[in-house]
Write an enzyme that holds these catalytic residues in place. Structure first.
Site, PDB file in Angstrom:
ATOM      1  N   GLN A  43       0.781  -1.228   0.000  1.00  0.00           N
ATOM      2  CA  GLN A  43       0.000   0.000   0.000  1.00  0.00           C
ATOM      3  C   GLN A  43       0.818   1.286   0.000  1.00  0.00           C
ATOM      4  O   GLN A  43       0.329   2.312  -0.496  1.00  0.00           O
ATOM      5  CB  GLN A  43      -0.984  -0.020   1.169  1.00  0.00           C
ATOM      6  N   VAL A  78     -13.158 -14.565   8.686  1.00  0.00           N
ATOM      7  CA  VAL A  78     -13.470 -14.847  10.083  1.00  0.00           C
ATOM      8  C   VAL A  78     -14.801 -14.205  10.448  1.00  0.00           C
ATOM      9  O   VAL A  78     -15.071 -13.060  10.082  1.00  0.00           O
ATOM     10  CB  VAL A  78     -12.352 -14.328  11.008  1.00  0.00           C
ATOM     11  N   CYS A 161      -1.165   4.672   8.393  1.00  0.00           N
ATOM     12  CA  CYS A 161      -0.313   5.690   7.788  1.00  0.00           C
ATOM     13  C   CYS A 161      -1.118   6.957   7.495  1.00  0.00           C
ATOM     14  O   CYS A 161      -1.310   7.345   6.341  1.00  0.00           O
ATOM     15  CB  CYS A 161       0.351   5.183   6.513  1.00  0.00           C
ATOM     16  N   CYS A 339       6.864   7.964   9.255  1.00  0.00           N
ATOM     17  CA  CYS A 339       6.058   8.368   8.107  1.00  0.00           C
ATOM     18  C   CYS A 339       6.971   9.029   7.080  1.00  0.00           C
ATOM     19  O   CYS A 339       7.531  10.100   7.353  1.00  0.00           O
ATOM     20  CB  CYS A 339       4.952   9.344   8.514  1.00  0.00           C
TER      21      CYS A 339
END
Length: 396
Positions: A43, A78, A161, A339
């Site tokens: 990502q 799940v 993030c 970051c």
């Protein structure tokens, strides 16, 4: 009981795959991993894709190709966890037993958390790099905008993030400046925090970049609503609610633990976010000693990011190995977070900090509050290769 594993991992993202791979390197033999998705994404590249600096093909792999050897892939979702019975219930009703359970399903994107947002995502002027289907749409919108108003929003509360909400704003401004149209575009950046980010030194550089691009920064402000038909947003800030028209809207939605996890016994009482109640350093559940959690779904106070996760994987793997060997866990996570702010399409600022947003640089002798070209090369070119070839194989 459909099956039972000595170690059962829930989630096949960065956390689950890298942990399972490291446990295999530690000679843990019986590992099952529950994951319904067939595509695995890196990502952090989504911001670069949204700015036209990367291709989507670089950010995705077949899930089967990243699954560690010797780990049984349970292809399902799940529905519930029964920690008193040491059982995970799948959506199809089957039950999987475990000796040790690691819960790391990541976060869910709560598109319905803002009025009008879910419907707006299908409109031609609204996008989000947090949806794997949209980074290319983001780039198309950035590339085509020549005048008007662009709004970029960051959500309150936990988010994976969260700084990625700002990355695309800076890179878009850099592109518009290259195209000599930035002067004709009003750019509004909406953040929920009192300052642009909250880390000493980093804020000063980000404020300077905001001023350089002419961005209107709204601190202490959140997205309160979207009207896609009218192309307007409602912003809730210190002075009240403001309505703002837009021509491009990039949104990072509110986030929380998956709904099924919220309804289990694993979150702490009163935790509306539904995160797994763990010791934030040992990463072991406070009430169920054979349950562990790491990454975005764990109730740890650190920033939810890949850099934090990489540290957590090493801690949890060694602690779980110790428990399987009959000893007590000794490793502790130090609350590290990072970051990498892409301030242009060619430079990056690495912000490293702890859970209280105090600077925590890996190399203290290197000025952390500085944008660098080599840092962009590291973030854009080298980290993806480290991810695919080292992190997911339990080697970094």
């Amino acid at each position: 009981m459909a099956a039972r594993h000595e170690v059962l991992v829930i989630g096949g993202g960065n956390a689950g795959i890298s942990l399972a791979a490291r446990l295999r390197r530690y000679k843990v033999g019986d590992i099952g991993l529950v994951e319904p998705r067939t595509t695995h994404y890196f990502q952090p590249l989504f911001s670069h894709i949204g700015a036209g600096a990367a291709r989507m093909s670089e950010a995705m792999r077949d899930q089967a190709k990243v699954m560690p050897r010797g780990v049984e892939w349970i292809r399902g979702s799940v529905a519930d966890i029964l920690p008193d019975e040491n059982v995970v219930v799948l959506a199809d009703g089957s039950r999987v037993g475990y000796g040790q359970l690691v819960v790391c399903p990541g976060l869910q994107l709560d598109w319905d958390g803002v009025p009008g947002l879910a419907e707006a995502m299908a409109s031609p002027d609204v996008t989000s790099n947090y949806d794997p289907a949209m980074p290319e749409k983001t780039w198309a919108l950035v590339r085509s905008l020549r005048h008007g108003t662009a709004v970029f929003t960051q959500p309150p509360g936990p988010a994976k993030c969260a700084g990625a909400a700002q990355k695309i704003a800076y890179m878009a401004c850099d592109y518009w400046r290259e195209q000599d149209v930035l002067r004709d575009i009003r750019v509004v950046l909406v953040v929920p925090t009192p300052t642009v980010f909250g880390v000493e030194g980093v804020d000063a550089l980000l404020d300077a970049k905001v001023a350089e691009y002419g961005i209107e920064l709204r601190t202490g402000t959140t997205l309160a609503g979207v009207d896609a038909a009218r192309r307007t947003v409602s912003l809730a800030g210190p002075a009240g609610t403001e309505e703002l028209a837009f021509d491009l809207l990039h949104v990072v939605p509110p986030q929380s633990a998956p709904d099924w996890l919220k309804s289990t016994a694993l979150p702490a009482a009163g935790d509306a976010g539904g995160f797994v109640e763990v010791d934030p350093e040992l990463l072991r559940h406070r009430r169920y000693p054979n349950v562990w959690s790491l990454g975005d779904a764990a109730a740890t106070p650190n920033s939810k990011c890949g850099g934090a996760l990489r540290k957590q994987v090493k801690v949890l793997a060694k602690n779980l190995k110790a428990v399987l060997a009959g000893t007590e866990p000794q490793q502790r996570y130090n609350h590290y977070g990072v970051c990498p702010f892409t301030l242009t399409r060619h430079t990056v600022l690495f912000a490293e900090f702890d859970h209280q947003y105090r600077p925590m640089p890996t190399f203290p002798w290197l000025d952390p509050a500085k944008e660098r070209r080599w840092a962009w090369v590291l973030d854009r070119r080298i980290f993806p290769q480290i991810y695919w070839h080292l992190i997911l194989k339990g080697r970094a």
